[in-house]
Design an enzyme around this catalytic site. Structure first.
Site, PDB file in Angstrom:
ATOM      1  CB  SER A 255      -5.086  -1.994  -2.964  1.00 50.79           C
ATOM      2  OG  SER A 255      -6.045  -3.151  -3.512  1.00 50.79           O
TER       3      SER A 255
ATOM      4  CG  HIS B 247      -6.392 -10.445  -8.442  1.00 53.59           C
ATOM      5  ND1 HIS B 247      -5.458  -9.885  -9.749  1.00 53.59           N
ATOM      6  CD2 HIS B 247      -6.471 -11.627  -8.492  1.00 53.59           C
ATOM      7  CE1 HIS B 247      -5.338 -10.994 -10.428  1.00 53.59           C
ATOM      8  NE2 HIS B 247      -5.986 -11.914  -9.906  1.00 53.59           N
TER       9      HIS B 247
ATOM     10  CG  ASP C 227      -2.483  -7.852  -3.972  1.00 55.32           C
ATOM     11  OD1 ASP C 227      -1.572  -8.847  -3.662  1.00 55.32           O
ATOM     12  OD2 ASP C 227      -3.053  -7.341  -3.170  1.00 55.32           O
TER      13      ASP C 227
ATOM     14  CG  ASN D 218     -10.348 -13.634 -14.477  1.00 61.62           C
ATOM     15  OD1 ASN D 218      -9.387 -13.130 -14.163  1.00 61.62           O
ATOM     16  ND2 ASN D 218     -10.445 -15.002 -14.724  1.00 61.62           N
ATOM     17  N   GLY D 219     -10.005 -10.278 -13.076  1.00 61.53           N
ATOM     18  CA  GLY D 219      -9.091  -9.040 -13.180  1.00 61.53           C
ATOM     19  C   GLY D 219      -8.163  -9.404 -14.301  1.00 61.53           C
TER      20      GLY D 219
ATOM     21  CD  GLU E 253     -12.735  -9.842  -4.716  1.00 68.55           C
ATOM     22  OE1 GLU E 253     -11.347  -9.486  -4.631  1.00 68.55           O
ATOM     23  OE2 GLU E 253     -12.800 -11.203  -4.887  1.00 68.55           O
TER      24      GLU E 253
ATOM     25  CG  HIS F 113      -1.950  -1.122   0.910  1.00 66.72           C
ATOM     26  ND1 HIS F 113      -2.599  -1.539   1.895  1.00 66.72           N
ATOM     27  CD2 HIS F 113      -2.529  -1.764  -0.139  1.00 66.72           C
ATOM     28  CE1 HIS F 113      -3.586  -2.687   1.746  1.00 66.72           C
ATOM     29  NE2 HIS F 113      -3.488  -2.836   0.344  1.00 66.72           N
TER      30      HIS F 113
HETATM   31  C1  LIG Z   1      -4.656 -10.300  -2.143  1.00 69.18           C
HETATM   32  S1  LIG Z   1      -6.206 -10.074  -2.345  1.00 69.18           S
HETATM   33  C2  LIG Z   1      -6.480  -8.579  -2.696  1.00 69.18           C
HETATM   34  C3  LIG Z   1      -5.945  -7.492  -1.697  1.00 69.18           C
HETATM   35  C4  LIG Z   1      -6.166  -6.183  -2.224  1.00 69.18           C
HETATM   36  N1  LIG Z   1      -5.538  -5.825  -3.367  1.00 69.18           N
HETATM   37  C5  LIG Z   1      -5.609  -5.326  -1.193  1.00 69.18           C
HETATM   38  O1  LIG Z   1      -4.393  -4.953  -1.132  1.00 69.18           O
HETATM   39  O2  LIG Z   1      -6.250  -4.498  -0.319  1.00 69.18           O
HETATM   40  C6  LIG Z   1      -6.765 -11.056  -3.608  1.00 69.18           C
HETATM   41  C7  LIG Z   1      -8.151 -10.757  -4.058  1.00 69.18           C
HETATM   42  O3  LIG Z   1      -8.617 -11.538  -5.421  1.00 69.18           O
HETATM   43  C8  LIG Z   1      -9.684 -12.136  -5.558  1.00 69.18           C
HETATM   44  N2  LIG Z   1      -9.297 -12.905  -6.679  1.00 69.18           N
HETATM   45  C9  LIG Z   1      -8.952 -14.038  -6.961  1.00 69.18           C
HETATM   46  N3  LIG Z   1      -8.799 -14.315  -8.217  1.00 69.18           N
HETATM   47  C10 LIG Z   1      -9.544 -13.251  -9.002  1.00 69.18           C
HETATM   48  C11 LIG Z   1      -9.349 -12.987 -10.443  1.00 69.18           C
HETATM   49  N4  LIG Z   1      -9.001 -13.740 -11.312  1.00 69.18           N
HETATM   50  N5  LIG Z   1     -10.109 -11.795 -10.615  1.00 69.18           N
HETATM   51  C12 LIG Z   1     -10.308 -10.923  -9.744  1.00 69.18           C
HETATM   52  N6  LIG Z   1     -10.172 -11.247  -8.365  1.00 69.18           N
HETATM   53  C13 LIG Z   1      -9.784 -12.483  -8.101  1.00 69.18           C
HETATM   54  C14 LIG Z   1      -9.558 -12.915  -4.151  1.00 69.18           C
HETATM   55  O4  LIG Z   1     -10.960 -13.152  -3.825  1.00 69.18           O
HETATM   56  C15 LIG Z   1      -9.133 -11.804  -3.328  1.00 69.18           C
HETATM   57  O5  LIG Z   1     -10.306 -10.915  -2.497  1.00 69.18           O
END
Ligand SMILES: C[S@@+](CC[C@H](N)C(=O)[O-])C[C@H]1O[C@@H](n2cnc3c(N)ncnc32)[C@H](O)[C@@H]1O
Length: 296
Positions: A98, A42, A161, A140-141, A116, A19
């Protein structure tokens, strides 16, 4: 299946590094008044309750934000700015993810998306970002990364992330980045990665076994450095040494096309983080160029 929940890790040393690095990048990208594009592939749920049962399970915030608070009076520059952003959340024992950190720095004329996939985390993200510049998307990101590039406006950054629960995710990041830099070679990209101990305690037998995932971040970094971009910077931080009991002992951010003078600012940050969170500088903390413009 999506089993990862970021609340178990919110505010830990890895979140602090990620962050603050994100803030540093956005500060530099918003110096110019021109609009910018921001994508968080993500995003998580945006806000985490540090007093929840999940967050208290391993109390990971003690390795990060809670420990930094103890040094708050002595801190200056980037860390002090980060603590100012986090402080209003902490008043109600919360920690911003984030998307909320980015929202503090982005301006009304910027374009920002946060993806997300997990339904519950997405609902929370949507509600938490309701009054922000961030447009929450339940998709999907990686697919969004492909679909949105090259963006308009054509300057800005992407934060990647993933949870890295499966070994395949490391390869997926690399494959998606190959496509991304082809479509948008001038964008800045920040890719978070874990530093995992080479050995771990097997939770069933209690025995110490090899951790096959431990090498994957290093391999991914080497391949990211080969991508056709101007420069690649690596910043990494660990509050402790590798140990079978620690699992993830540190983390890093691999930054493609970092904004001007980011490296200098992150050098200072790492020194401060080391003195606040790890007692002293150690070999697992630093800033290094994986590729410079001259090597292009
Ligand atoms: C490490 S966490 C994110 C933390 C966030 N970036 C932060 O710093 O506050 C990863 C997130 O990605 C989501 N996720 C997993 N695969 C994904 C995808 N293919 N596309 C979007 N989100 C996804 C998970 O549900 C989870 O909430």
């Amino acid at each position: 299946m999506l089993s990862y929940q970021h609340v178990y890790h919110a505010g830990n040393h890895a979140d602090v590094l990620k962050h603050i690095t994100l803030m540093s990048m956005l500060k530099k990208l918003t110096v110019k008044s021109k609009p910018m594009f921001y994508l968080d592939t993500h995003a998580g749920s945006g806000v985490y309750h540090l007093n929840s049962e999940q967050a208290l399970k391993n109390s990971e915030a003690n390795t990060g934000i809670k420990n930094l608070n103890d040094s708050a009076n002595h801190l200056e520059g980037l860390i002090a700015d980060y603590l100012t952003v986090v402080a209003p959340y902490q008043q109600s024992s919360q920690y911003p993810g984030s998307p909320m950190i980015a929202d503090e720095l982005l301006r009304d004329h910027d374009t920002a998306f946060a993806c997300e996939l997990h339904p519950q985390a997405f609902n929370e993200l949507q509600s938490n970002s309701k009054h922000s510049i961030i447009k929450a998307q339940n998709r999907n990101g990686f697919e969004a990364l492909k679909a949105m590039l090259p963006p308009s406006p054509n300057r800005g950054m992407v934060l990647i992330d993933p949870p890295y629960e499966n070994a395949e995710e490391y390869t997926q990041v690399l494959e998606q980045m190959k496509v991304a830099v082809k479509r948008w070679p001038i964008g800045s990209y920040a890719i978070w990665y874990p530093l995992l101990s080479p050995q771990r305690v097997d939770y069933k037998s209690g025995e110490i076994v090899a951790n096959p995932k431990a090498k994957l971040s290093k391999l991914m970094l080497a391949s990211l450095a080969e991508l056709p971009v101007k420069s690649v910077l690596n910043v990494y931080f660990s509050p402790s040494s590798p140990s079978p009991n620690t699992g993830m002992y540190g983390s890093g951010m691999c930054i493609l096309n970092p904004p001007w003078q980011l490296a200098e600012e992150l050098e200072e940050l790492i020194q401060q983080l080391c003195s606040c969170l790890s007692g002293d500088a150690n070999e697992y903390c630093g800033v290094s160029w994986l590729k410079t413009e001259a090597q292009k």
